[in-house]
Design an enzyme around this catalytic site. Structure first.
Site, PDB file in Angstrom:
ATOM      1  N   ASP A   1       0.852  -1.193   0.000  1.00 47.95           N
ATOM      2  CA  ASP A   1       0.000   0.000   0.000  1.00 47.95           C
ATOM      3  C   ASP A   1       0.879   1.232   0.000  1.00 47.95           C
ATOM      4  O   ASP A   1       1.770   1.364   0.841  1.00 47.95           O
ATOM      5  CB  ASP A   1      -0.886   0.030   1.252  1.00 47.95           C
ATOM      6  CG  ASP A   1      -2.002  -0.994   1.160  1.00 47.95           C
ATOM      7  OD1 ASP A   1      -2.268  -1.488   0.046  1.00 47.95           O
ATOM      8  OD2 ASP A   1      -2.602  -1.307   2.207  1.00 47.95           O
TER       9      ASP A   1
ATOM     10  N   ASP B   1     -13.914  -6.591  -3.711  1.00 48.39           N
ATOM     11  CA  ASP B   1     -13.957  -6.752  -2.250  1.00 48.39           C
ATOM     12  C   ASP B   1     -15.357  -7.237  -1.917  1.00 48.39           C
ATOM     13  O   ASP B   1     -16.332  -6.536  -2.210  1.00 48.39           O
ATOM     14  CB  ASP B   1     -13.724  -5.407  -1.543  1.00 48.39           C
ATOM     15  CG  ASP B   1     -12.337  -4.841  -1.817  1.00 48.39           C
ATOM     16  OD1 ASP B   1     -11.416  -5.633  -2.083  1.00 48.39           O
ATOM     17  OD2 ASP B   1     -12.182  -3.601  -1.775  1.00 48.39           O
TER      18      ASP B   1
END
Lengths: 199, 253
Positions: B11, B130
């Site tokens: 990330d 997701d």
């Protein structure tokens, strides 16, 4: 040594250039016919669609130029497929390609249980005794991403098994080609690129 | 034989790696370029970089970062986060990314998948999903899992495939961060119902979890973050374990 990467309407030309730089070699990215003709080594890379790319090559007169090259040429991925006789990657179902190699380029038929398409990821190659593969260990892994493959025949110098065996590499006279991406295949890929540069 | 892929995920915020990373021998632990190169040396098969920057300035930094990553690693890498339109994809590919991962933007505008596949090829279009299992079904979420949608995992994945996605990156929100293993049952159903590769994400805690996701979950690749960042599992050890368990992994690096 003057190395040229043929610039045309396909993506992923930068990664080949970056790979050359990592090997300490400066290559020129160009679509200029005279510069390509005058180079010591020519790399024909790319990710793209066969029919659109063939049309582009014809418009730019790159088709006849590439066929007439006498210096070592390395086709990568779509670059290799375009050096074959024909490809199924076309709206009509078939497009004539440059015809250096006798092989035809066909679409993989997926089998969801075991084989997905595109063939994406790292797979092994079975190599023959070729200067392009000098110094590689047995059954090395290379990175692939493609939905079409070249059949195997007299110009095949390496094969990979996916659904069935296909040409991982082809060679005829000054034309060398690989279906995998040496520029994305770690150390193994660097060995192949270095071997090409020393041809 | 096609190898199962091991993919570390980083990330990135404002050009730096966000999650703490516990590598010794690295000077700047926050530098994604060095981390990418280190994972590449360890035998990672691919890398995923997700931009979680919100600002416009941070975005420019990210594109510049993609360029530096591309120059320094020789394995494929996917970038995601902040991709809304075709132009964003073009910018990232020109910087040297091999694939882009589209998540919320694809749900809001499914035609984006079609456009990316048509313009750059299916191999570029990774669709990230997701999803959370609740009330007996898998519901897809937007914006990093904050907003529920009316899309369901299996039908949405199928639609993404039909629109030209080259692979599906499925994160189970129920399993993510818990380290109790991947969502193998859902993954197996997803993988057998699709003809494109599936990357499993969420739940990696032990080496056995990776074995299970490839055998029981039938995944083509497995993605993880913290267990690699914190050295709980080293990639060479993981590959040796998987190889001993009879799973094809790339050992020649």
């Amino acid at each position: 040594m003057r190395i040229v990467i043929i610039k045309y309407n396909a993506g992923n030309i930068f990664s080949v250039d970056y790979a050359m730089k990592r090997l300490g070699v400066e290559a020129e990215i160009t679509g200029d016919l005279e510069k390509i003709k005058a180079a010591d080594k020519v790399i024909f890379p790319g990710v793209g669609e066969a029919e659109t790319t063939m049309n582009y090559l014809k418009e730019q007169h790159l088709d006849t130029l590439i066929k007439d090259l006498k210096q070592p040429v390395l086709g990568i991925c779509i670059g290799m497929q375009l050096l074959c006789k024909s490809s199924e990657e076309a709206i009509s179902g078939k497009v004539d390609c440059l015809g250096i190699f006798d092989e035809e380029v066909k679409l993989f038929i997926p089998d969801a249980q075991t084989h997905k398409v595109p063939h994406m990821g790292w797979n092994t190659i079975q190599v023959s005794d070729s200067p392009l593969f000098k110094g590689l260990p047995e059954n090395p892994y290379f990175y692939y991403v493609h939905s079409y493959y070249a059949t195997t025949g007299k110009d095949t110098i390496a094969t990979t098994e996916y659904i069935h065996p296909f040409s991982a590499s082809l060679h005829k006279n000054n034309f060398h080609a690989v279906q995998f991406h040496p520029e994305k295949s770690g150390k193994m890929g660097e060995i192949v690129l270095n071997n090409f540069l020393s041809l | 034989m096609l190898a199962k892929r091991i993919i570390p995920c980083l990330d990135i915020k404002d050009g730096q790696t966000v999650k703490g990373i516990n590598f010794v021998n690295i000077r700047n632990v926050g530098d994604p370029v060095e981390l990418g190169a280190e994972y590449s040396r360890q035998g990672a098969d691919e890398l995923v970089f997700l931009d979680i920057t919100a600002s416009h300035e941070g975005r420019k930094t990210f594109v510049d970062l993609v360029k530096r990553i591309a120059q320094n690693i020789s394995i494929p890498f996917t970038v995601g986060g902040g991709i809304h339109e075709l132009k964003d994809v073009d910018t990232l590919l020109c910087a040297g990314a091999d694939k882009v991962s589209i998540n919320s933007a694809a749900i809001k505008n499914p035609n984006l998948i079609t456009e990316v596949a048509k313009n750059f090829g299916s191999q570029v279009a990774t669709v990230a999903i997701d999803a959370k299992f609740e009330n007996g079904e898998w519901t897809c979420f937007l914006n990093g899992g904050r907003i529920a949608t009316d899309k369901k995992l299996f039908s949405w994945a199928k639609e993404a495939q039909e629109r030209g996605a080259g692979e599906i990156l499925f994160t189970s929100m129920n399993h993510d961060g818990v380290k109790q293993g991947f969502a193998n049952e859902a993954l197996a159903e997803l993988s057998t119902s699709l003809s494109i590769p599936v990357i499993a994400s969420g739940g990696a805690g032990t080496m056995e979890h990776f074995k299970d996701v490839f055998t029981k979950g039938k995944a083509d690749a497995a993605l993880a973050a913290s267990i690699f960042h914190f050295h709980e599992i080293a990639i060479p050890d993981l590959k040796e374990y998987l190889s001993n368990e009879g799973i094809a992994v790339r050992r020649s690096i």
